[in-house]
Design a protein around this motif. Structure first.
Motif, short mmCIF file in Angstrom:
data_model
loop_
_atom_site.label_atom_id
_atom_site.label_comp_id
_atom_site.label_asym_id
_atom_site.label_seq_id
_atom_site.Cartn_x
_atom_site.Cartn_y
_atom_site.Cartn_z
N ALA A 409 12.22 -17.81 -23.01
CA ALA A 409 12.37 -16.45 -22.48
C ALA A 409 11.02 -15.76 -22.35
O ALA A 409 10.75 -15.06 -21.36
N VAL A 410 10.16 -15.94 -23.35
CA VAL A 410 8.83 -15.33 -23.29
C VAL A 410 8.02 -15.90 -22.13
O VAL A 410 7.41 -15.16 -21.35
N VAL A 411 8.03 -17.22 -21.98
CA VAL A 411 7.30 -17.86 -20.89
C VAL A 411 7.82 -17.37 -19.55
O VAL A 411 7.05 -17.00 -18.65
N HIS A 412 9.11 -17.33 -19.41
CA HIS A 412 9.72 -16.89 -18.14
C HIS A 412 9.35 -15.44 -17.84
O HIS A 412 8.97 -15.10 -16.71
N THR A 413 9.45 -14.59 -18.83
CA THR A 413 9.17 -13.16 -18.63
C THR A 413 7.72 -12.93 -18.23
O THR A 413 7.43 -12.15 -17.31
N VAL A 414 6.80 -13.62 -18.90
CA VAL A 414 5.39 -13.43 -18.59
C VAL A 414 5.07 -13.88 -17.18
O VAL A 414 4.35 -13.20 -16.43
N VAL A 415 5.62 -15.02 -16.78
CA VAL A 415 5.35 -15.54 -15.44
C VAL A 415 5.91 -14.62 -14.37
O VAL A 415 5.24 -14.28 -13.39
N VAL A 416 7.14 -14.21 -14.54
CA VAL A 416 7.77 -13.32 -13.55
C VAL A 416 7.02 -12.00 -13.46
O VAL A 416 6.81 -11.45 -12.38
N HIS A 417 6.57 -11.49 -14.60
CA HIS A 417 5.82 -10.23 -14.60
C HIS A 417 4.52 -10.36 -13.82
O HIS A 417 4.13 -9.45 -13.07
N ASP A 418 3.85 -11.51 -13.99
CA ASP A 418 2.59 -11.72 -13.27
C ASP A 418 2.78 -11.63 -11.76
O ASP A 418 1.92 -11.13 -11.04
N PHE A 419 3.92 -12.12 -11.27
CA PHE A 419 4.15 -12.16 -9.83
C PHE A 419 4.88 -10.92 -9.32
O PHE A 419 5.13 -10.81 -8.13
N ALA A 420 5.24 -10.03 -10.22
CA ALA A 420 5.94 -8.81 -9.79
C ALA A 420 4.98 -7.71 -9.37
O ALA A 420 5.41 -6.70 -8.81
N GLN A 421 3.70 -7.90 -9.61
CA GLN A 421 2.73 -6.87 -9.25
C GLN A 421 2.49 -6.90 -7.74
O GLN A 421 2.12 -7.93 -7.19
N PRO A 422 2.69 -5.78 -7.05
CA PRO A 422 2.52 -5.77 -5.58
C PRO A 422 1.06 -5.93 -5.18
O PRO A 422 0.16 -5.34 -5.77
N ARG A 423 0.84 -6.78 -4.17
CA ARG A 423 -0.49 -6.99 -3.59
C ARG A 423 -0.33 -7.09 -2.08
O ARG A 423 0.61 -7.73 -1.60
N PRO A 424 -1.21 -6.48 -1.31
CA PRO A 424 -1.02 -6.39 0.14
C PRO A 424 -1.13 -7.74 0.83
O PRO A 424 -1.87 -8.63 0.38
N PRO A 425 -0.42 -7.91 1.95
CA PRO A 425 -0.51 -9.15 2.72
C PRO A 425 -1.79 -9.21 3.53
O PRO A 425 -2.48 -8.20 3.72
N VAL A 426 -2.10 -10.39 4.02
CA VAL A 426 -3.22 -10.55 4.94
C VAL A 426 -2.80 -10.01 6.31
O VAL A 426 -1.67 -10.25 6.76
N THR A 427 -3.68 -9.27 6.97
CA THR A 427 -3.39 -8.75 8.31
C THR A 427 -4.54 -9.10 9.24
O THR A 427 -5.70 -9.21 8.82
N ALA A 428 -4.20 -9.26 10.51
CA ALA A 428 -5.24 -9.53 11.50
C ALA A 428 -6.15 -8.33 11.67
O ALA A 428 -7.36 -8.47 11.94
N ALA A 429 -5.60 -7.12 11.47
CA ALA A 429 -6.40 -5.90 11.65
C ALA A 429 -7.58 -5.87 10.70
O ALA A 429 -8.65 -5.33 11.03
N ALA A 430 -7.42 -6.44 9.52
CA ALA A 430 -8.50 -6.42 8.54
C ALA A 430 -9.69 -7.26 8.98
O ALA A 430 -10.80 -7.11 8.45
N TYR A 431 -9.48 -8.15 9.95
CA TYR A 431 -10.56 -9.01 10.42
C TYR A 431 -10.75 -8.85 11.93
O TYR A 431 -11.18 -9.78 12.62
N ALA A 432 -10.45 -7.65 12.43
CA ALA A 432 -10.52 -7.40 13.87
C ALA A 432 -11.93 -7.60 14.42
O ALA A 432 -12.11 -7.90 15.61
N ASP A 433 -12.93 -7.42 13.58
CA ASP A 433 -14.31 -7.54 14.06
C ASP A 433 -14.81 -8.98 14.06
O ASP A 433 -15.99 -9.24 14.32
N ARG A 434 -13.92 -9.94 13.78
CA ARG A 434 -14.34 -11.34 13.69
C ARG A 434 -13.98 -12.14 14.94
O ARG A 434 -14.02 -13.37 14.92
#
Length: 721
Positions: A409-434
């Motif tokens: 349960a501890v291992v499962h909870t820690v892993v799921v928590h690590d991946f529950a943090q929101p992080r933005p996706p890659v977008t083409a706009a971020a590299y429009a100058d390339r």
């Protein structure tokens, strides 16, 4: 390290029960046989030496288990007139649970430090099944394929046979109790019969019962290995005959012991030779527990029944030497430890298989761990006075489950928590100058490569979820999945069922991973769609070499003929071929061909031939280029601290050569060719993550989510009208 069906289990929780009692009647040759069996298994798994059939150690151990446990049960009946089920299961708990639970817990913690998140969650799930002695059911349900190169191996895959053994012992002691009760009732019904059945009567009844069960089990195994080799390998019902042979020998020992000593000595040597021959001659393609398994099983049975023959020249002396007895004492622990050490060692080093020296080091580490757990866990728990008595040991069942449950349960909870943090996706706009491409799908791939080169953080959430990647399945084709079905095969119209135009898709699993997208495109344009695809069966006129059977794939040859007949009858407007182009084929001489250049030639010629046969039958014939194969597994992006750079690599070189061969075949046959590389790779590299999509569920198969995102560009490329 070769993972595989050869993750066979020692299944030797049994022999330990014998060791847990008094040493009266102790046979050193059986300890030596246990050592030989576990060393065969370990050497095979580690890839050390020529013992490619070392997986027969599982068969040997199951026979030993049935022999020793049944001998103890019958001795108890003769001593007390019955079997104490509480006492039996308490002894099993003291012997089996401490080491098994310890290894599961340590493996889960080590897995957290080493494995990718998706693999770690699967390990947690597998551990739960293993804790309830149901791992074999889990692996059979998952259709675990030990030879699939695209799948990672569970570090506790070997627990399946421990589950088989414990499931057998849920039933066999109960049957003995019933037999004793029936014999007692019959004895009381006779006017001159004794009130309790004699030892001979109990043994004869036990022998007859287990013989009937074993015959039925063997028949099931023989039939099963032909129809469903994976499910049969994990099946308790198909393994009962191996345990049953040992049990039957235990019941028959008073009669066997009266045979001439010289005959028994010769039989013992013949048994040892049979075990050795099996280990040397069997391969991954050997279908056990079917007919071939008779050789090691009967060999082990001969050693058990005749190994104690009173002749100086018998094999007992060789099997009873101190080093083998030492390993035999630790064989249960060694089996439990060796597989997680090998699998996690390969994951730690990020290699598909350990080298010889690496594997040897892993085996030595497993041996050290087995000795430590034997001396400080197994023996102390087994002999502690606190758990003595018929019922006290039973407390270990809930206690071990609770302790292991907390760790998981501890291992499962820690892993799921690590991946529950929101992080933005890659977008083409971020590299429009390339200077990205104008096509938004291609631009997003280019941006994802640039993000990987910059070691950008992995987006969250992902589609599909990274932690569920190991559970991904292929597109659902219902009754038209075709694999393992009998002819005549059904046809399942999809797309627009009322459409006047017809689309036929030919191929293997790489045709199937486009199925849902092509289904929607066909429906949009009014086509009835038929997916004549069979996993492992390239649509080219070339016969694949079956990795499972290590022989030419006869099912594929039959499917080729059938699918060609369907195309002739359907006369499609458009025929699309989509294939996995990486594999081994059958050469002109009937032998396996795996050399890259030769395979490319066979593929090109075979695909040219098939396309030429299809062109007169359809208005358009289109080759949809294979998805470039990855060098890194998609689950790598779910490792602790991973970045998008961990999911970025050049495409697999063999894959690209085969894609070129397929393109040349299309040109030679005058068929159309649709390129797909731009949706998966850019600047010479292929990212696992594009935007917030995981592109593959393994090295070569598309995720359903990413395939769906490509519906519009694929629609434009196919240009259905």
């Amino acid at each position: 390290m070769r993972a595989g069906r050869r993750a066979s289990s020692q299944g030797d929780g049994a022999a330990a029960d014998a060791g847990s009692g008094a040493r009266r009647g102790f046979r050193g040759d059986i300890q030596g046989l246990r050592a030989v069996a576990v060393l065969l298994v370990v050497a095979d798994h580690a890839g050390l030496g020529p013992l490619h059939g070392g997986f027969i150690g599982v068969d040997v151990f199951l026979v030993v288990s049935g022999f020793l446990i049944t001998g103890l049960l019958l001795a108890e009946v003769e001593r007390s007139g019955t079997v104490s089920l509480a006492g039996f299961y308490a002894r099993r708990a003291r012997r089996i649970l401490p080491a098994a639970s310890l290894v599961l817990a340590v493996t889960a913690v080590a897995g957290y430090l080493i494995l990718a998140g998706a693999d770690l969650l699967r390990l947690v799930q597998d551990s739960i099944w293993a804790a309830f002695f149901a791992a074999n059911i889990k692996f059979a349900r998952d259709e675990t394929d030990y030879w699939a190169q695209d799948e990672s191996t569970s570090p506790i895959q070997h627990y399946w046979s421990l589950a088989v053994e414990e499931q057998f012992y849920l039933v066999w002691p109960l049957l003995l109790v019933v037999l004793v009760l029936l014999l007692r009732r019959r004895a009381r019904a006779g006017s001159s019969a004794p009130a309790t059945p004699g030892a001979g009567a109990v043994r004869r009844a036990a022998l007859a019962t287990i013989a009937l069960l074993s015959l039925a089990s063997f028949a099931l195994a023989v039939r099963g290995v032909a129809a469903d080799p994976t499910g049969t390998y994990f099946s308790t019902a198909a393994r009962v005959w191996e345990l049953g042979l040992g049990a039957g020998l235990a019941a028959a020992m008073p009669w066997v012991a009266r045979r001439p000593a010289a005959v028994r000595g010769l039989l013992a040597w013949a048994g040892l030779a049979a075990v050795a021959a099996s280990a040397l001659l069997f391969t991954e393609a050997t279908r056990v527990p079917g007919w071939p398994a008779l050789l090691p099983v009967l060999g082990a049975g001969a050693l058990l029944a005749c190994g104690d023959a009173p002749v100086r020249w018998g094999p007992a002396r060789a099997l009873s030497v101190a080093p083998l007895r030492w390993v035999g004492d630790r064989s249960y622990s060694l089996y439990l430890w060796h597989w997680p050490v090998l699998v996690l060692g390969a994951a730690l080093l990020e290699v598909r298989g350990l080298s010889g020296w690496q594997a040897l080091a892993a085996v030595l580490l497993a041996l050290v761990l087995s000795d430590l757990s034997y001396r400080f866990v197994e023996n102390p728990v087994r002999h502690t006075q606190l758990l003595r008595g018929r019922r006290r040991g039973l407390v270990l069942y809930p206690a071990s489950l609770a302790a292991l449950g907390v760790v998981l349960a501890v291992v499962h909870t820690v892993v799921v928590h690590d991946f529950a943090q929101p992080r933005p996706p890659v977008t083409a706009a971020a590299y429009a100058d390339r200077g990205l491409a104008k096509d938004p799908h291609v631009a997003l791939v280019q941006a994802s490569v640039l993000a990987g080169r910059a070691d950008a953080e992995v987006p969250s959430p992902l589609r599909p979820a990274a932690l569920g990647l190991s559970d991904r399945v292929a597109a659902d084709l219902g009754e038209c999945s075709y694999s393992g079905q009998d002819y005549p095969l059904p046809l399942c119209p999809r797309g627009d069922p009322d459409g006047e135009k017809v689309l036929v898709v030919l191929g293997d699993s790489h045709g199937r991973h486009w199925a849902e997208v092509l289904d929607g495109i066909a429906r949009k344009h009014g086509y009835r769609a038929y997916f004549l695809v069979l996993a492992g069966c390239n649509a080219a006129s070339v016969q694949p070499w079956s990795a499972v059977d290590d022989a030419p794939d006869e099912e594929c040859a039959a499917f080729h003929a059938w699918s060609q007949e369907q195309v002739e009858q359907l006369r499609p407007d458009v025929t699309v071929l989509s294939n996995d182009t990486v594999g081994a084929y059958v050469g002109p001489d009937g032998e396996r061909v795996s050399d890259t250049a030769e395979v490319a030639r066979l593929l090109e010629d075979g695909l040219t031939e098939r396309l030429a046969s299809l062109r007169p039958l359809a208005e358009r014939v289109v080759v949809l280029a294979d998805v470039p194969r990855l060098r890194t597994h998609p689950s790598d992006i779910s490792r602790r601290g991973a970045t998008l750079g961990d999911g970025l690599a050049k495409p697999n070189g063999r894959s690209m050569r085969m894609r070129d061969a397929a393109k040349r075949a299309a040109e030679r046959a005058g068929a159309e060719h649709v390129e797909t590389r731009q949706w998966f790779c850019a600047y010479g590299e292929c990212p696992v993550v594009v935007g917030d999509f995981i592109t593959r569920r393994d090295y070569g198969h598309l995720t359903l989510e990413y395939a769906a995102s490509l519906a519009d560009p694929l629609d434009r490329a196919l240009a259905l009208r």
